[in-house]
Design an enzyme around this catalytic site. Structure first.
Site, PDB file in Angstrom:
ATOM      1  N   CYS A   1      76.207 -25.632  55.398  1.00 28.68           N
ATOM      2  CA  CYS A   1      76.032 -24.207  55.082  1.00 28.68           C
ATOM      3  C   CYS A   1      75.735 -23.577  56.432  1.00 28.68           C
ATOM      4  CB  CYS A   1      74.859 -24.002  54.125  1.00 28.68           C
ATOM      5  SG  CYS A   1      74.293 -22.284  54.025  1.00 28.68           S
TER       6      CYS A   1
ATOM      7  N   CYS B   1      81.594 -19.377  56.047  1.00 24.23           N
ATOM      8  CA  CYS B   1      80.776 -19.566  54.853  1.00 24.23           C
ATOM      9  C   CYS B   1      81.361 -20.756  54.100  1.00 24.23           C
ATOM     10  CB  CYS B   1      80.852 -18.295  54.011  1.00 24.23           C
ATOM     11  SG  CYS B   1      80.105 -18.466  52.386  1.00 24.23           S
TER      12      CYS B   1
HETATM   13  N1  DGL Z   1      76.156 -19.406  54.661  1.00 24.61           N
HETATM   14  C1  DGL Z   1      76.928 -19.585  53.487  1.00 24.61           C
HETATM   15  C2  DGL Z   1      77.468 -20.990  53.394  1.00 24.61           C
HETATM   16  O1  DGL Z   1      77.843 -21.529  54.417  1.00 24.61           O
HETATM   17  C3  DGL Z   1      76.363 -18.991  52.205  1.00 24.61           C
HETATM   18  C4  DGL Z   1      74.924 -19.256  51.912  1.00 24.61           C
HETATM   19  C5  DGL Z   1      74.433 -18.501  50.678  1.00 24.61           C
HETATM   20  O2  DGL Z   1      74.423 -17.269  50.716  1.00 24.61           O
HETATM   21  O3  DGL Z   1      74.105 -19.159  49.684  1.00 24.61           O
HETATM   22  O4  DGL Z   1      77.609 -21.557  52.348  1.00 24.61           O
END
Ligand code: DGL
Length: 274
Positions: free
Chosen positions: A191, A81
């Site tokens: 992301c 994440c």
């Molecule tokens: N997938 C996560 C990231 O890489 C979080 C996305 C989210 O929930 O806003 O930032």
């Protein structure tokens, strides 16, 4: 049932966490090069999107998840994440009883070595506001210009498995057009949810323009586990265990493009996290 802690060895599981299905884009790559490991995955779907949360909220959610991973004797935890890596990694990196791998810090050196001058970063609002990619890349290369842009709708589109809806294709197209005004030579999908949108993005710009950092992240995880003597050499029938904090069926459905989650994930919420 969760077993109790304090017996970490090379057979202990590697844990992943994210706000939802995004981290599966990383698990997918790690599993390809480390097929004999036991894996645990927590998707905090109840609190998605993390990109719109405060630092305090992210600290609270991840503390619950990290304590769960400690109780499960996980040898390593992958922050699959970008948002938590950008916002809370520095604060939590020495707090727990396992090796912690943050995506942003782990891939920035590789990104800094790209033979280009202009790099775009698509990411969540929290990641962009933190300037983590700019800061980390500048540690290795001060000359690269890094343009961040947040894409407020993309995580929802992926979590809701709504990639084929025309209005969503238009949203992605519009966000891409805005980024292209900066003339980036490459664009990082900063992301872990965004690689789900690569097919849509490539309708409007060459596929080679987009970088999914998961591949170099996976290699780094493998190398570091290897040099710490933590690779699993014994397991013949590796296990996988998935947890979510809401909507297990939707998680399994939305995951399909990247990962075949064989059984419906277990629903696990924490009383103090509302
Ligand atoms: N997938 C996560 C990231 O890489 C979080 C996305 C989210 O929930 O806003 O930032």
């Amino acid at each position: 049932m969760i077993t109790s802690k304090n017996n970490i060895n090379s057979n202990s599981p590697i844990a992943f966490f994210d706000s939802g299905v995004g981290g599966l884009t990383v698990l997918n790559k790690v599993k390809k090069i480390l097929p004999n490991e036991n894996y645990v995955y927590y998707g905090d779907t109840l609190h998605m999107p993390y990109g719109e949360k405060t630092k305090e909220q992210l600290l609270e959610y991840s503390d619950n998840i990290f304590k769960l991973f400690e109780d499960m004797n996980c040898k390593a935890v992958v922050m699959a994440c970008n948002t938590t890596s950008s916002v809370i990694y520095e604060e939590v990196k020495n707090r727990y009883n396992f090796k912690l791998f943050p995506i942003v810090q782990s891939v920035s050196e590789i990104l800094s070595q790209l033979p280009i001058n202009r790099l775009g970063i698509f990411a969540t609002r929290a990641t962009i506001d933190s300037n983590a990619y700019q800061r980390e890349i500048a540690k290795y290369n001060k000359n690269m210009q890094v343009f961040g842009q947040h894409c407020p709708d993309w995580v929802h589109i992926v979590e809701e498995n709504a990639l084929s809806e025309q209005k969503n294709i238009e949203i992605v197209h519009k966000d891409l057009e805005k980024m292209l005004l900066n003339n980036p030579e490459k664009i990082v999908l900063g992301c872990t949810h965004y690689p789900f949108l690569l097919e849509i993005l490539s309708q409007f710009a060459p596929k080679e323009m987009f970088i999914d950092p998961a591949e170099s992240f996976a290699k780094k995880i493998k190398n570091e586990l290897e040099s710490s003597g933590l690779l699993n050499t014994e397991t013949k029938n590796p296990t996988e265990r998935f947890f979510v904090s809401s909507n297990p069926q939707l998680f399994r459905q939305s995951a399909k493009m990247f990962y075949d989650v064989k059984e419906t994930p277990e629903l696990l919420t924490f009383l103090n996290a509302v």
